[in-house]
Design an enzyme around this catalytic site. Structure first.
Site, PDB file in Angstrom:
ATOM      1  N   GLU A 229     -47.082  17.598 -32.802  1.00 62.16           N
ATOM      2  CA  GLU A 229     -46.578  16.477 -32.004  1.00 62.16           C
ATOM      3  C   GLU A 229     -47.340  16.310 -30.697  1.00 62.16           C
ATOM      4  O   GLU A 229     -47.760  17.289 -30.083  1.00 62.16           O
ATOM      5  CB  GLU A 229     -45.102  16.700 -31.695  1.00 62.16           C
ATOM      6  CG  GLU A 229     -44.234  16.455 -32.906  1.00 62.16           C
ATOM      7  CD  GLU A 229     -42.779  16.772 -32.626  1.00 62.16           C
ATOM      8  OE1 GLU A 229     -41.968  15.859 -32.622  1.00 62.16           O
ATOM      9  OE2 GLU A 229     -42.473  17.956 -32.392  1.00 62.16           O
TER      10      GLU A 229
ATOM     11  N   CYS B 160     -39.229  31.673 -25.817  1.00 60.08           N
ATOM     12  CA  CYS B 160     -38.373  31.283 -24.684  1.00 60.08           C
ATOM     13  C   CYS B 160     -37.033  30.802 -25.234  1.00 60.08           C
ATOM     14  O   CYS B 160     -36.986  29.995 -26.163  1.00 60.08           O
ATOM     15  CB  CYS B 160     -39.038  30.181 -23.856  1.00 60.08           C
ATOM     16  SG  CYS B 160     -40.608  30.683 -23.124  1.00 60.08           S
TER      17      CYS B 160
ATOM     18  N   CYS C 178     -36.088  26.923 -25.452  1.00 58.17           N
ATOM     19  CA  CYS C 178     -37.108  25.975 -25.919  1.00 58.17           C
ATOM     20  C   CYS C 178     -37.014  25.756 -27.422  1.00 58.17           C
ATOM     21  O   CYS C 178     -37.023  26.714 -28.203  1.00 58.17           O
ATOM     22  CB  CYS C 178     -38.489  26.502 -25.555  1.00 58.17           C
ATOM     23  SG  CYS C 178     -39.825  25.427 -26.076  1.00 58.17           S
TER      24      CYS C 178
ATOM     25  N   GLY D 235     -46.460  25.098 -28.205  1.00 56.22           N
ATOM     26  CA  GLY D 235     -47.417  26.201 -28.225  1.00 56.22           C
ATOM     27  C   GLY D 235     -47.760  26.742 -26.856  1.00 56.22           C
ATOM     28  O   GLY D 235     -47.485  26.106 -25.836  1.00 56.22           O
ATOM     29  N   GLU D 236     -48.331  27.913 -26.860  1.00 49.47           N
ATOM     30  CA  GLU D 236     -48.786  28.547 -25.624  1.00 49.47           C
ATOM     31  C   GLU D 236     -50.324  28.498 -25.627  1.00 49.47           C
ATOM     32  O   GLU D 236     -50.968  29.199 -26.422  1.00 49.47           O
ATOM     33  CB  GLU D 236     -48.263  29.989 -25.556  1.00 49.47           C
ATOM     34  CG  GLU D 236     -48.920  30.880 -24.521  1.00 49.47           C
ATOM     35  CD  GLU D 236     -48.959  30.283 -23.116  1.00 49.47           C
ATOM     36  OE1 GLU D 236     -47.953  29.718 -22.648  1.00 49.47           O
ATOM     37  OE2 GLU D 236     -50.021  30.389 -22.472  1.00 49.47           O
TER      38      GLU D 236
ATOM     39  N   SER E 272     -45.018  28.151 -15.952  1.00 51.55           N
ATOM     40  CA  SER E 272     -43.591  27.981 -16.180  1.00 51.55           C
ATOM     41  C   SER E 272     -42.883  29.210 -15.634  1.00 51.55           C
ATOM     42  O   SER E 272     -42.830  30.249 -16.290  1.00 51.55           O
ATOM     43  CB  SER E 272     -43.324  27.830 -17.679  1.00 51.55           C
ATOM     44  OG  SER E 272     -43.998  26.684 -18.155  1.00 51.55           O
ATOM     45  N   LEU E 273     -42.356  29.086 -14.424  1.00 53.49           N
ATOM     46  CA  LEU E 273     -41.753  30.244 -13.754  1.00 53.49           C
ATOM     47  C   LEU E 273     -40.257  30.331 -14.073  1.00 53.49           C
ATOM     48  O   LEU E 273     -39.771  31.347 -14.553  1.00 53.49           O
ATOM     49  CB  LEU E 273     -41.998  30.150 -12.242  1.00 53.49           C
ATOM     50  CG  LEU E 273     -41.611  31.385 -11.436  1.00 53.49           C
ATOM     51  CD1 LEU E 273     -42.467  32.581 -11.793  1.00 53.49           C
ATOM     52  CD2 LEU E 273     -41.719  31.097  -9.933  1.00 53.49           C
ATOM     53  N   HIS E 274     -39.536  29.276 -13.751  1.00 47.73           N
ATOM     54  CA  HIS E 274     -38.130  29.094 -14.141  1.00 47.73           C
ATOM     55  C   HIS E 274     -37.136  30.082 -13.548  1.00 47.73           C
ATOM     56  O   HIS E 274     -35.941  30.024 -13.880  1.00 47.73           O
ATOM     57  CB  HIS E 274     -37.963  29.116 -15.671  1.00 47.73           C
ATOM     58  CG  HIS E 274     -38.788  28.103 -16.405  1.00 47.73           C
ATOM     59  ND1 HIS E 274     -39.260  26.947 -15.842  1.00 47.73           N
ATOM     60  CD2 HIS E 274     -39.230  28.075 -17.698  1.00 47.73           C
ATOM     61  CE1 HIS E 274     -39.956  26.257 -16.731  1.00 47.73           C
ATOM     62  NE2 HIS E 274     -39.960  26.920 -17.865  1.00 47.73           N
TER      63      HIS E 274
ATOM     64  N   ASN F 284     -33.656  19.976 -20.370  1.00 49.77           N
ATOM     65  CA  ASN F 284     -33.354  19.063 -21.466  1.00 49.77           C
ATOM     66  C   ASN F 284     -32.434  19.809 -22.404  1.00 49.77           C
ATOM     67  O   ASN F 284     -32.761  20.908 -22.844  1.00 49.77           O
ATOM     68  CB  ASN F 284     -34.643  18.657 -22.171  1.00 49.77           C
ATOM     69  CG  ASN F 284     -35.553  17.918 -21.217  1.00 49.77           C
ATOM     70  OD1 ASN F 284     -35.169  16.875 -20.692  1.00 49.77           O
ATOM     71  ND2 ASN F 284     -36.718  18.468 -20.944  1.00 49.77           N
TER      72      ASN F 284
ATOM     73  N   CYS G  97     -39.828  17.812 -22.384  1.00 53.59           N
ATOM     74  CA  CYS G  97     -40.306  19.192 -22.404  1.00 53.59           C
ATOM     75  C   CYS G  97     -39.422  20.091 -23.242  1.00 53.59           C
ATOM     76  O   CYS G  97     -38.215  20.137 -23.070  1.00 53.59           O
ATOM     77  CB  CYS G  97     -40.289  19.773 -21.001  1.00 53.59           C
ATOM     78  SG  CYS G  97     -41.613  19.166 -20.019  1.00 53.59           S
TER      79      CYS G  97
HETATM   80  N1  SAH Z   1     -46.227  27.472 -23.373  1.00 52.26           N
HETATM   81  C1  SAH Z   1     -46.586  26.685 -22.226  1.00 52.26           C
HETATM   82  C2  SAH Z   1     -46.665  25.223 -22.578  1.00 52.26           C
HETATM   83  C3  SAH Z   1     -45.338  24.589 -22.941  1.00 52.26           C
HETATM   84  S1  SAH Z   1     -45.062  23.408 -21.725  1.00 52.26           S
HETATM   85  C4  SAH Z   1     -45.621  26.954 -21.103  1.00 52.26           C
HETATM   86  O1  SAH Z   1     -44.693  27.714 -21.311  1.00 52.26           O
HETATM   87  O2  SAH Z   1     -45.833  26.470 -19.998  1.00 52.26           O
HETATM   88  C5  SAH Z   1     -43.429  22.987 -21.953  1.00 52.26           C
HETATM   89  C6  SAH Z   1     -42.647  23.140 -20.675  1.00 52.26           C
HETATM   90  O3  SAH Z   1     -41.294  22.759 -20.926  1.00 52.26           O
HETATM   91  C7  SAH Z   1     -42.602  24.575 -20.194  1.00 52.26           C
HETATM   92  O4  SAH Z   1     -42.523  24.594 -18.793  1.00 52.26           O
HETATM   93  C8  SAH Z   1     -41.294  25.022 -20.805  1.00 52.26           C
HETATM   94  O5  SAH Z   1     -40.805  26.185 -20.193  1.00 52.26           O
HETATM   95  C9  SAH Z   1     -40.446  23.813 -20.567  1.00 52.26           C
HETATM   96  N2  SAH Z   1     -39.245  23.729 -21.406  1.00 52.26           N
HETATM   97  C10 SAH Z   1     -39.060  24.209 -22.636  1.00 52.26           C
HETATM   98  N3  SAH Z   1     -37.814  23.942 -23.071  1.00 52.26           N
HETATM   99  C11 SAH Z   1     -37.207  23.276 -22.083  1.00 52.26           C
HETATM  100  C12 SAH Z   1     -35.909  22.724 -21.941  1.00 52.26           C
HETATM  101  N4  SAH Z   1     -34.996  22.810 -22.899  1.00 52.26           N
HETATM  102  N5  SAH Z   1     -35.634  22.096 -20.786  1.00 52.26           N
HETATM  103  C13 SAH Z   1     -36.563  21.992 -19.800  1.00 52.26           C
HETATM  104  N6  SAH Z   1     -37.800  22.484 -19.887  1.00 52.26           N
HETATM  105  C14 SAH Z   1     -38.113  23.140 -21.023  1.00 52.26           C
END
Ligand code: SAH
Length: 384
Positions: free
Chosen positions: A93, A117, A120, A187-188, A242-244, A330, A373
């Site tokens: 996608e 994660c 995700c 993907g990563e 992606s720190l979170h 999301n 995302c």
């Molecule tokens: N693997 C890479 C690229 C993916 S980018 C990474 O982790 O950065 C996708 C982004 O969306 C990442 O920041 C991921 O953590 C975030 N993401 C994944 N699921 C999400 C969700 N349910 N709500 C908000 N952000 C999310």
């Protein structure tokens, strides 16, 4: 049966060797490379090649590594989610978005993901396989054909939302192009480093599409060896992490990869990255209701990001090299994570801003077509 070559997998040097092995002059590689990266669909379009060479290529090579299986169009903002199929039947996608500064494409680096994660949807089925350089490139190349044509493969017009107020990126004929790439799809990227880098080199090569390196953003969950290689290989591009979470306890509960590299190690790397490349470093911080959205988390994050010398000159603005991008989660109902109420998102952003941290909150595009995302995964795959 002879194996069909997919030329978009090859860097220009390898393509040159390939043409020489066919008994052709090396400069033929450059001609074909340019055609391929700029969206040619057929060998016959390549009018500067002899008929004989075109026939030879048609017998041994294929142009596209992906076909378009479906395109979902958001009724809210015109965002398009492309579902592609690989030649071995996997789904990939990409999300095409219109911003006031032009078209931007969010692309995938793997079919599935093995980072796990918890929040995700993209990684729920694990990793099927790495995408090849051609499969990564074709997401861009095929979408750009549509942008240039002003219509998608199903004949629906593009750009109808009027969101693009001025288009900076056009070709010689004044037709629109996709000016920005974000590697934030499925993907990563640094779990597929070589193929991602071949793609990035090909798409930015002056002999090919010549996309600006600064128009590219790669997002990672924090694989530091890849981040380090990227800093050397493509220092002009943007890197986003992606720190979170502001500490290991919360982060490890959200992201198993946190066990490999702690928050402090990642921030130390980000600081080094900003110093070495002179580029600002972006942290993605997805806000999950009741998990990491407390104002104490904002304060902890601000403390972490405070510049090393800010204690020496108290009152100066903190961490000018850092940028925090907040993503209200999301909702992926199956996974049990939800976005915080709007007011909490605003309060979190304001707290960071008041601490001198450059902060933005991501606008959500394509929410009606699950294009946001972490939501990318095809409905088709859900039936596997
Ligand atoms: N693997 C890479 C690229 C993916 S980018 C990474 O982790 O950065 C996708 C982004 O969306 C990442 O920041 C991921 O953590 C975030 N993401 C994944 N699921 C999400 C969700 N349910 N709500 C908000 N952000 C999310």
């Amino acid at each position: 049966m002879e194996k069909l070559e997919i030329l978009k997998d090859k860097p220009l040097e390898e393509l040159t060797e390939f043409f020489v092995s066919l008994g052709e002059k090396p400069y033929r590689a450059k001609q074909v490379f340019k055609w391929l990266m700029n969206g040619a669909r057929t060998w016959d379009e390549m009018t500067d090649l002899s008929l004989g060479l075109r026939a030879k290529l048609a017998g041994t090579c294929v142009i596209d590594s992906l076909s378009v299986a479906d395109i979902a169009v958001s009724e809210i903002d015109g965002t398009r989610k492309y579902l592609f199929e690989t030649r071995d039947g996997l789904y990939v996608e990409a999300v095409l978005m219109e911003y006031y500064y032009g078209w931007s494409l969010c692309i995938s680096s793997q079919a599935g993901c093995r980072m796990g994660c918890r929040f995700c949807a993209s990684g729920r089925h694990g990793l099927q396989r790495n995408l090849t350089p051609a499969e990564i490139a074709d997401q861009y190349i095929i979408c750009e054909r549509d942008v240039r044509n002003g219509a998608d493969a199903f004949g629906r017009p593009l750009g109808e939302s009027g969101r693009v107020r001025y288009v900076k990126h056009t070709d010689d004929e004044g037709k629109s192009r996709i000016g920005h790439i974000v590697m934030m799809g499925v993907g990563e990227p640094f779990d597929n480093y070589e193929n991602v880098m071949t793609f990035l080199k090909n798409i930015t090569a002056p002999e090919g599409r010549n996309l600006g390196r600064r128009q590219i953003t790669v997002s990672t969950c924090g694989l530091t060896s890849g981040m380090r290689r990227f800093m050397t290989d493509l220092p002009q591009a943007n890197l986003s992490l992606s720190l979170h979470a502001p500490n290991d306890e919360i982060r490890n509960a959200l992201m198993p990869v946190g066990a490999r590299h702690g928050v402090r190690e990642l921030i130390a790397f980000a600081r080094e990255y900003a110093r070495v490349t002179g580029r600002r470093f972006t942290f993605e911080y997805a806000l999950f209701d009741g998990v990491n959205d407390d104002l104490r988390c904002a304060d902890e994050l601000a403390d972490l990001l405070a510049s090393e010398d800010s204690s020496a000159n108290a009152g100066s603005s903190a961490a000018p090299e850092f940028h925090v991008n907040l993503i209200p989660a999301n909702a992926v109902p199956e996974l049990g994570y939800a976005p915080p109420p709007r007011a909490r998102v605003t309060a979190f952003a304001e707290r960071l801003l008041s601490r001198g941290i450059r902060t933005t909150t991501r606008r959500e595009l394509g929410s009606d077509i699950a294009a946001a995302c972490g939501q990318l995964r095809s409905e088709k795959m859900e039936t596997f």
